[in-house]
Scaffold this motif. Structure first.
Motif, short mmCIF file in Angstrom:
data_model
loop_
_atom_site.label_atom_id
_atom_site.label_comp_id
_atom_site.label_asym_id
_atom_site.label_seq_id
_atom_site.Cartn_x
_atom_site.Cartn_y
_atom_site.Cartn_z
N THR A 52 0.85 -1.20 0.00
CA THR A 52 0.00 0.00 0.00
C THR A 52 0.88 1.25 0.00
N MET A 53 1.94 1.26 0.81
CA MET A 53 2.83 2.43 0.83
C MET A 53 3.54 2.59 -0.52
N LEU A 54 3.92 1.47 -1.15
CA LEU A 54 4.54 1.56 -2.48
C LEU A 54 3.57 2.19 -3.48
N GLN A 55 2.30 1.77 -3.41
CA GLN A 55 1.30 2.33 -4.33
C GLN A 55 1.10 3.82 -4.09
N LEU A 56 1.05 4.19 -2.82
CA LEU A 56 0.86 5.61 -2.48
C LEU A 56 2.04 6.43 -3.02
N LEU A 57 3.24 5.96 -2.81
CA LEU A 57 4.42 6.69 -3.28
C LEU A 57 4.47 6.72 -4.80
N ASN A 58 4.07 5.61 -5.40
CA ASN A 58 3.98 5.52 -6.85
C ASN A 58 3.04 6.57 -7.42
N ASN A 59 1.93 6.73 -6.73
CA ASN A 59 0.92 7.71 -7.12
C ASN A 59 1.47 9.15 -7.04
N ILE A 60 2.41 9.35 -6.13
CA ILE A 60 3.02 10.67 -5.96
C ILE A 60 4.08 10.90 -7.05
N GLY A 61 4.55 9.81 -7.68
CA GLY A 61 5.53 9.95 -8.75
C GLY A 61 6.84 9.22 -8.47
N VAL A 62 6.90 8.50 -7.35
CA VAL A 62 8.11 7.74 -7.03
C VAL A 62 8.11 6.45 -7.86
N SER A 63 9.24 6.17 -8.56
CA SER A 63 9.35 4.89 -9.27
C SER A 63 9.75 3.83 -8.25
N THR A 64 9.03 2.72 -8.28
CA THR A 64 9.29 1.71 -7.26
C THR A 64 9.56 0.36 -7.91
N SER A 65 10.46 -0.40 -7.34
CA SER A 65 10.62 -1.79 -7.78
C SER A 65 10.86 -2.67 -6.55
N MET A 66 10.44 -3.92 -6.71
CA MET A 66 10.40 -4.80 -5.55
C MET A 66 10.97 -6.15 -5.95
N ASP A 67 11.89 -6.69 -5.16
CA ASP A 67 12.39 -8.04 -5.42
C ASP A 67 12.24 -8.81 -4.11
N MET A 68 11.14 -9.57 -4.03
CA MET A 68 10.84 -10.20 -2.75
C MET A 68 11.69 -11.44 -2.49
N VAL A 69 12.35 -11.95 -3.53
CA VAL A 69 13.28 -13.07 -3.29
C VAL A 69 14.49 -12.52 -2.53
N GLN A 72 14.18 -6.95 -1.16
CA GLN A 72 14.66 -5.59 -1.41
C GLN A 72 13.59 -4.76 -2.11
N ILE A 73 13.56 -3.48 -1.81
CA ILE A 73 12.81 -2.56 -2.66
C ILE A 73 13.69 -1.38 -3.01
N GLN A 74 13.40 -0.79 -4.16
CA GLN A 74 14.12 0.39 -4.60
C GLN A 74 13.12 1.50 -4.88
N LEU A 75 13.44 2.69 -4.42
CA LEU A 75 12.56 3.84 -4.65
C LEU A 75 13.37 4.95 -5.31
N ASP A 76 12.84 5.46 -6.42
CA ASP A 76 13.52 6.55 -7.12
C ASP A 76 12.61 7.77 -7.07
N THR A 77 13.09 8.81 -6.41
CA THR A 77 12.24 9.98 -6.13
C THR A 77 12.48 11.14 -7.09
N THR A 78 13.12 10.88 -8.24
CA THR A 78 13.51 12.02 -9.10
C THR A 78 12.34 12.64 -9.87
N SER A 79 11.21 11.94 -9.99
CA SER A 79 10.13 12.50 -10.83
C SER A 79 8.82 12.67 -10.06
N ILE A 80 8.88 13.37 -8.94
CA ILE A 80 7.66 13.60 -8.15
C ILE A 80 6.70 14.48 -8.96
N LYS A 81 5.41 14.06 -9.01
CA LYS A 81 4.47 14.82 -9.84
C LYS A 81 3.22 15.25 -9.07
N SER A 82 3.09 14.78 -7.83
CA SER A 82 1.89 15.13 -7.07
C SER A 82 2.26 15.25 -5.60
N PHE A 83 1.49 16.03 -4.88
CA PHE A 83 1.79 16.21 -3.44
C PHE A 83 0.60 15.75 -2.61
#
Ligand code: UD1
Length: 422
Positions: A52-69, A72-83
Motif C-alpha cells: 500500500t505504501m509503495l502504491q501511495l508513493l507511486n501515485n506521488i511519482g516515485v518509481s518503485t521496484s520490488m524483489d521479494m526473493v 529488497q525494494i528500490q525507490l527513485d524519487t527524481t520524478s515527483i508529480k503530485s503532493f
C-alpha cells in the motif's frame, strides 16, 4: 476473503526467521521524499501494508521496484508529480500520514486525507497537525483533507503532551529541512523512531539525542539518497514467543534484536517459560503451564500495546486471574469477545481486561478485527481442541509475513483457505 483453518493441539518446535519491521519501513519509505535519487531497502517484509505504501508513493511519482526473493525494494524519487495522499490509501493504512511532513518540507505543499477512526476507536492526528503548524506551515482542514503549505519551515520547540510514534516521526522528517533548530520534547523512543533518525542522519540530516525523549534537529539545505537494512520486527518476534508459550514446545527465533524485546522477555520469564538469548537469537522453552502475569502497556521501553492481544490469549489459559491494562489505546479489546467464543473467560472494564484462566480452549469460528487481534485468535486456535476457523485474515497479511508457513514449519496444523466466506 481468505481464512485460516487451524487444528489445535500441536506443540511448536524448530527455528523461525523473524522478518523486517513493518513499522520501521513504513516511516523510512516516506522519508525518501526528502531527497532526490534512488534508495534501496534491505530485509523488507512481504506485507500488504508495504505494498500500500509503495502504491501511495507511486501515485506521488516515485518509481518503485520490488524483489521479494532478495527482500529488497528500490525507490527513485527524481520524478515527483503530485503532493497528495488520497483517501483511498489513507483509509487503508493510517501510516500514510507519514508523507505529510516530508512532502511539505521538500515541496512546500501537501494534501493528505485525514485518516478517521480505526477498528479500535478514535486515533486522532492532532499532534501531527499542531506540530506541523508550529513549524510555520499554514494548515487548512477541508473536505476530509489536510491542506498544508509553507515556503520554508522554521525550526521551533515542540512539546508533545502524549508520546506518539507517528507524530514524532512526521515532525522529525519535516524539521530536517527546516530553517534553524527544532527541539522535540517527549519524543517517542521506539526502535522504529531510532532507525528513522539514524536513516535521516545517513541522508545528511543533523539529529541529536537519538534514543532519548529530546531530539534536537539542526535543519540542513539538502538531503541525499542512501540505503538501509530494516531492523527485525519486535512485534512479530513477541507473537511467536507467545505462541510457543501457549502451546508448549521449544523454538529459536533468528534475526532479532534482543534489546528491543526486554519488557516482553521479562514478563514472559515471569510466566515460568525458560528463555535464553544471544544478541540476535532467542530460544524459548514452554511446557504450557503458565503462571498469571499482569501487564500494563505503555510507550517503549515498556510493554507494547501491539502485544496486548497476544498476551491476553496467553493469559486466557494461565493458572489464575490476571489484569491487562492498555494505557495507549483504551478501546483496543475487539479480540476479547472472539477469544471468549473460543472458551476464554475475559471481562473488560474500561481499559482493563480481567482474564480468568481456563483449563482449555475449544475451536470455533472467529472473526479477525484488526492486525494484532487476529494474531491473538491464531494463538488461541493453536491451543484450542478441535478446529478453529479465523475469518478475514487480510488483517494478518498487513503485518505478518507468511505467518501460516512459518507456523507450519514449526509443526502447527494451520492452512489458508482461499476466497471463501467472510
Ligand atoms: C504506531 C504503530 C502502532 C502502535 C502505536 C503505539 C506504526 C505504523 N504504527 O502507531 O502499531 O500500536 O504506534 O505504539 O508505527 N495520539 C494522539 N494524537 C495524535 C497522535 C497520537 O492523541 O496526533 C495518541 C493515540 O491516540 C495513542 C497514543 O497517542 O493513544 C500513541 O499513538 P501513536 O504512537 O501516535 O501511534 P501510531 O504512530 O499511530
Amino acid at each position: 476473503m481468505d481464512k485460516f483453518v487451524i487444528k489445535g493441539g500441536n506443540s511448536l518446535n524448530g527455528e523461525v526467521e523473524i522478518s523486517g519491521a513493518k513499522n520501521s519501513l513504513l516511516a523510512l519509505m516516506p522519508a525518501t521524499l526528502l531527497a532526490n535519487g534512488t534508495f534501496t531497502f534491505y530485509n523488507v517484509p512481504n506485507l500488504s501494508d508495504i505494498k500500500t505504501m509503495l502504491q501511495l508513493l507511486n501515485n506521488i511519482g516515485v518509481s518503485t521496484s520490488m524483489d521479494m526473493v532478495k527482500k529488497q525494494i528500490q525507490l527513485d524519487t527524481t520524478s515527483i508529480k503530485s503532493f497528495e495522499a488520497p483517501y483511498e490509501y489513507v483509509k487503508k493504512m493510517r501510516a500514510s500520514i507519514y508523507v505529510l511532513g516530508p512532502m511539505l518540507a521538500r515541496y512546500g505543499e501537501a494534501k493528505v486525507s485525514l485518516p478517521g477512526g480505526c477498528a479500535w476507536g478514535p486515533r486522532p492526528v492532532d499532534l501531527h497537525i499542531d506540530g506541523i503548524k508550529k513549524l510555520g506551515a499554514d494548515i487548512k482542514l477541508n473536505n476530509g483533507y489536510i491542506f498544508a503549505k509553507a515556503k520554508k519551515l522554521q525550526g521551533t520547540k515542540i512539546v508533545f503532551n502524549t508520546s506518539s510514534v507517528g507524530a514524532t516521526g512526521n515532525i522529525l522528517m519535516a524539521s530536517t529541512l527546516a530553517k534553524g533548530t527544532t527541539e522535540i520534547h517527549n519524543a517517542a523512543i521506539e526502535p522504529e523512531i531510532t532507525q528513522l533518525s539514524d536513516f535521516l542522519n545517513k541522508m545528511g540530516a543533523k539529529i541529536y539525542g537519538i534514543g532519548t525523549n529530546t531530539l534536537t534537529i539542526d535543519g540542513v539545505d539538502e538531503l541525499y539518497p542512501t540505503d538501509e537494512t530494516i531492523i527485525p520486527d519486535r512485534i512479530e518476534a513477541a507473537t511467536f514467543l507467545c505462541a510457543c508459550a501457549i502451546v508448549g514446545g521449544k523454538i529459536k527465533l533468528k534475526n532479532i534484536i534482543q534489546n528491543h524485546l526486554t519488557s516482553v522477555l521479562e514478563k514472559l520469564r515471569e510466566t515460568g517459560v525458560k528463555i535464553s538469548t544471544s544478541e540476535n537469537e532467542i530460544e524459548i522453552f514452554s511446557d504450557s503451564n503458565i503462571k498469571v502475569v499482569d501487564i500494563e502497556t505503555a510507550p517503549y521501553p515498556n510493554f507494547p500495546t501491539d502485544v496486548q492481544a497476544q498476551w491476553i490469549a496467553l493469559m486466557s489459559i494461565a493458572n489464575g486471574v490476571s489484569k491487562i491494562k492498555d494505557t495507549i489505546y483504551f478501546d483496543r479489546f475487539k479480540h476479547v469477545p472472539e477469544l471468549n467464543r473460543l472458551g476464554a473467560n475475559i471481562v473488560v472494564k474500561e481499559n482493563v481486561a480481567i482474564v480468568n484462566g481456563v483449563e482449555n480452549l475449544v475451536g470455533a469460528k472467529v472473526m479477525s478485527t484488526d492486525l494484532r487481534a487476529s494474531a491473538s485468535l491464531i494463538l488461541s486456535g493453536l491451543k484450542a481442541t478441535g478446529i478453529t476457523q479465523v475469518l478475514r485474515v487480510y488483517h494478518l497479511d498487513r503485518g505478518y509475513e507468511a505467518i501460516e508457513r512459518k507456523l507450519q514449519r514449526l509443526g502447527a496444523d494451520i492452512k489458508r483457505v482461499k476466497g471463501e466466506e467472510y
